[in-house]
Design a protein around this motif. Structure first.
Motif, PDB file in Angstrom:
ATOM      1  N   GLY A 138      -9.076   9.297 -49.618  1.00 13.16           N
ATOM      2  CA  GLY A 138      -7.645   9.006 -49.565  1.00 13.16           C
ATOM      3  C   GLY A 138      -7.094   9.307 -48.180  1.00 13.16           C
ATOM      4  N   ALA A 139      -5.783   9.432 -48.102  1.00 13.62           N
ATOM      5  CA  ALA A 139      -5.099   9.660 -46.833  1.00 13.62           C
ATOM      6  C   ALA A 139      -5.592  10.924 -46.137  1.00 13.62           C
ATOM      7  N   LYS A 140      -5.882  11.963 -46.901  1.00 14.95           N
ATOM      8  CA  LYS A 140      -6.341  13.224 -46.314  1.00 14.95           C
ATOM      9  C   LYS A 140      -7.691  13.037 -45.613  1.00 14.95           C
ATOM     10  N   PHE A 141      -8.611  12.317 -46.266  1.00 16.52           N
ATOM     11  CA  PHE A 141      -9.921  12.038 -45.666  1.00 16.52           C
ATOM     12  C   PHE A 141      -9.752  11.258 -44.372  1.00 16.52           C
ATOM     13  N   TRP A 142      -8.950  10.195 -44.423  1.00 14.26           N
ATOM     14  CA  TRP A 142      -8.784   9.339 -43.246  1.00 14.26           C
ATOM     15  C   TRP A 142      -8.071  10.069 -42.122  1.00 14.26           C
ATOM     16  N   LEU A 143      -7.116  10.921 -42.467  1.00 12.64           N
ATOM     17  CA  LEU A 143      -6.425  11.690 -41.434  1.00 12.64           C
ATOM     18  C   LEU A 143      -7.413  12.623 -40.726  1.00 12.64           C
ATOM     19  N   SER A 144      -8.339  13.215 -41.467  1.00 14.52           N
ATOM     20  CA  SER A 144      -9.337  14.090 -40.834  1.00 14.52           C
ATOM     21  C   SER A 144     -10.263  13.283 -39.928  1.00 14.52           C
ATOM     22  N   VAL A 145     -10.662  12.096 -40.356  1.00 20.21           N
ATOM     23  CA  VAL A 145     -11.528  11.241 -39.531  1.00 20.21           C
ATOM     24  C   VAL A 145     -10.809  10.834 -38.250  1.00 20.21           C
ATOM     25  N   LEU A 146      -9.570  10.370 -38.375  1.00 16.51           N
ATOM     26  CA  LEU A 146      -8.834   9.904 -37.197  1.00 16.51           C
ATOM     27  C   LEU A 146      -8.458  11.056 -36.274  1.00 16.51           C
ATOM     28  N   THR A 147      -8.166  12.215 -36.841  1.00 10.39           N
ATOM     29  CA  THR A 147      -7.886  13.389 -36.022  1.00 10.39           C
ATOM     30  C   THR A 147      -9.127  13.792 -35.238  1.00 10.39           C
TER      31      THR A 147
END
Length: 172
Positions: free
Chosen positions: A38-47
């Motif tokens: 979800g958004a949390k996973f993708w935010l960690s990847v993009l960060t």
């Protein structure tokens, strides 16, 4: 792919591919998904990508994964999010009977090949009138994805073929 982590299980592998303004391609990373993308996973990847030096992104083409457009907006607020047209078409077919796939593909082609967003909206209205009563879920799908569908329409046809799809990643 099949991954052994105590037991063998099928897990998705996500690939981030960058194309610089000079046209150079570079694989930025690979991530094994675990079902909670979800958004949390993708935010960690993009960060992680941002911390490794990807200061900004002009355009991010993605295949409709939940939470990804929001994470892109948080990481690179100026980036344009473009939904992969091929994935949008495939998602449309999930709501239609197999016998109608060819007709639906033919009816949607004028939408994603339109010269402008206004022309695309007109072609979509025609599609909705023809198919909306039989497959209202397809109409909702395109309406919900519209903001991420139209950015590539602002470019010339030659550039559209490059930025309308995640096929470059799928060929890696």
């Amino acid at each position: 792919v099949k991954i052994r982590d105590g037991k063998v299980a099928n897990r998705p592998i996500y690939v981030a591919l960058a194309v610089t303004v000079d046209g150079n391609r570079d694989i930025l990373g690979l991530w094994a998904g675990d079902g909670g993308e979800g958004a949390k996973f993708w935010l960690s990847v993009l960060t992680e990508l941002k911390n490794r030096g990807v200061a900004d992104a002009c355009m991010v083409v993605c295949d409709g994964l939940k939470g990804l457009p929001d994470a892109i907006g948080q990481t690179w607020p100026e980036a344009v999010v473009q939904t992969c047209i091929i994935h949008l078409l495939r998602a449309s077919f999930r709501y239609a009977g197999r016998q109608h796939w060819d007709a639906i593909a033919k009816a949607l082609k004028p939408v994603y090949t339109a010269a402008t967003e206004a022309a695309a909206r007109e072609r979509f209205a025609e599609f909705a009138q023809a198919w909306g009563t039989k497959y209202p879920a397809i109409i909702r799908l395109w309406e919900q994805a519209w903001a991420e569908f139209v950015p590539f329409l602002a470019f010339d046809a030659e550039i559209r073929t490059v930025i309308c799809s995640t096929n470059a990643i799928e060929s890696v």
